[in-house]
Scaffold this active site. Structure first.
Site, PDB file in Angstrom:
ATOM      1  CG  HIS A 157      -1.634  -1.257   1.492  1.00  0.00           C
ATOM      2  ND1 HIS A 157      -2.568  -1.744   0.602  1.00  0.00           N
ATOM      3  CD2 HIS A 157      -1.560  -2.167   2.497  1.00  0.00           C
ATOM      4  CE1 HIS A 157      -3.050  -2.893   1.068  1.00  0.00           C
ATOM      5  NE2 HIS A 157      -2.452  -3.181   2.205  1.00  0.00           N
ATOM      6  CG  HIS A 190       2.719   5.584   5.955  1.00  0.00           C
ATOM      7  ND1 HIS A 190       2.426   5.514   7.317  1.00  0.00           N
ATOM      8  CD2 HIS A 190       1.649   6.176   5.368  1.00  0.00           C
ATOM      9  CE1 HIS A 190       1.223   6.004   7.528  1.00  0.00           C
ATOM     10  NE2 HIS A 190       0.739   6.432   6.361  1.00  0.00           N
ATOM     11  CG  HIS A 238      -0.814   8.410   1.973  1.00  0.00           C
ATOM     12  ND1 HIS A 238      -1.595   7.272   1.954  1.00  0.00           N
ATOM     13  CD2 HIS A 238      -0.460   8.606   3.261  1.00  0.00           C
ATOM     14  CE1 HIS A 238      -1.732   6.817   3.190  1.00  0.00           C
ATOM     15  NE2 HIS A 238      -1.040   7.597   4.010  1.00  0.00           N
ATOM     16  CD  GLU A 249      -4.046   9.376   2.819  1.00  0.00           C
ATOM     17  OE1 GLU A 249      -3.801   9.254   4.033  1.00  0.00           O
ATOM     18  OE2 GLU A 249      -4.620   8.506   2.146  1.00  0.00           O
ATOM     19  CG  HIS A 305       0.253  10.185   7.031  1.00  0.00           C
ATOM     20  ND1 HIS A 305      -0.726   9.492   6.351  1.00  0.00           N
ATOM     21  CD2 HIS A 305      -0.062  11.501   6.882  1.00  0.00           C
ATOM     22  CE1 HIS A 305      -1.607  10.335   5.834  1.00  0.00           C
ATOM     23  NE2 HIS A 305      -1.215  11.573   6.134  1.00  0.00           N
ATOM     24  CB  THR A 336      -6.037   7.864   5.655  1.00  0.00           C
ATOM     25  OG1 THR A 336      -4.706   7.366   5.420  1.00  0.00           O
ATOM     26  CG2 THR A 336      -5.992   9.126   6.488  1.00  0.00           C
ATOM     27  CB  THR A 337      -4.991   2.536   5.134  1.00  0.00           C
ATOM     28  OG1 THR A 337      -4.406   2.238   6.404  1.00  0.00           O
ATOM     29  CG2 THR A 337      -4.109   3.517   4.389  1.00  0.00           C
TER      30      THR A 337
END
Ligand code: K5W
Ligand code: ZN
Length: 263
Positions: A65, A95, A97, A107, A120, A200-201
């Site tokens: 992811h 991590h 995004h 995000e 994040h 958010t996942t």
């Protein structure tokens, strides 16, 4: 879509997550669109305090992811405290995004503006819970520090990460990644917005106190391009899917107050 099989594609992406994770439609979901003019300036909000000096990164991995750098969280050596937090929260991992080409990929958005990426830094409340696994589902379990990335000059601190990405191209790959201090990824100003939200996942637990820094850091298009050489897919999979657009769109605010520590 079985429990562990979610993604960012047409069939397994954010609009499908509620089938396996009904909390996707819960009251305090993340990310959100932050509207600075509607944020409440709270003069009593103290600054956030980051103590990453003895931090111990362990490895860098591709979990299918995102790309994740994990830390040894056996003691309080890397913590965030202050700000809206009542305790010290221990750094567990960070991590990113990001998007495909261009300027979408973050995000959180700011008055509808998207950034090219969002970092994040995930911390857990070690004062109240015994492990990350226990804290992740608790309403005050996590604190995530969000940092926007925008295209500009090359970022010297990000190099160590982008130069290691070739080692974790495929889902399920891990590589040693020691002595990386994420302090180098922070902007000059620690001015922030904070609100109660969620992962958010999936599993989308509503356990996150979000602290989103207002000042972005600058990274080069070349550096972002290296993130896009990562794959969602494992080495053995026939179809190779480039890891990009691994972001969830903003969710309803549902009356939550977004506070800022700056005017
Ligand atoms: N995107 S995210 O920061 O909300 C997040 C993702 C996975 C595990 C987490 F603990 C987490 F906080
Ligand atoms: Zn994240």
């Amino acid at each position: 879509m079985t429990g562990h099989q979610w993604g960012y594609g047409e069939d397994d992406g954010p609009s499908a997550w509620s089938k396996d994770y009904p909390i996707a439609e819960g009251p305090r979901q993340s990310p959100i669109n932050i509207v600075p003019d509607e944020a409440v300036y709270d003069a009593n909000l103290p600054p956030i305090s980051l103590n990453y000096d003895n931090c111990t990164s362990i490895n860098i991995s591709n979990n299918g992811h995102s790309v994740v750098v994990e830390f040894d969280d056996a003691d309080d050596r890397s913590v965030i405290q202050g700000g809206p937090l009542n305790n010290a929260y221990r750094l567990k991992q960070f991590h990113f995004h990001w998007g495909g080409k261009g300027c979408h990929g973050s995000e959180h958005t700011v008055s509808g503006k998207t950034y090219t990426s969002e970092l994040h830094l995930v911390h857990w409340n070690a004062a109240r819970y015994g492990s990350f696994g226990e804290a992740v589902a608790a309403s005050d379990g996590l604190a995530v520090l969000g940092v926007f990335l925008e295209i500009g000059d090359e970022h010297r601190g990000l190099h160590k990460i982008t130069d290691a990405l070739y080692m974790v191209k495929f889902k399920g790959t891990v590589a040693d990644f020691r002595d990386f201090n994420p302090k180098c990824l922070l902007p000059r100003s620690l001015g922030y917005w904070t609100y109660p939200g969620s992962l958010t996942t999936p599993p989308l637990y509503e356990s996150v106190t979000w602290i989103v820094l207002a000042e972005p850091i600058e990274v080069s298009e070349k550096q972002m391009g290296k993130f896009r050489t990562l794959l969602f897919s494992g080495e053995e999979e026939e179809v190779r899917k480039r890891m990009e657009n691994n972001f969830r769109p903003p969710q309803p605010l549902n009356g939550r107050a977004v506070r800022s520590n700056f005017q």
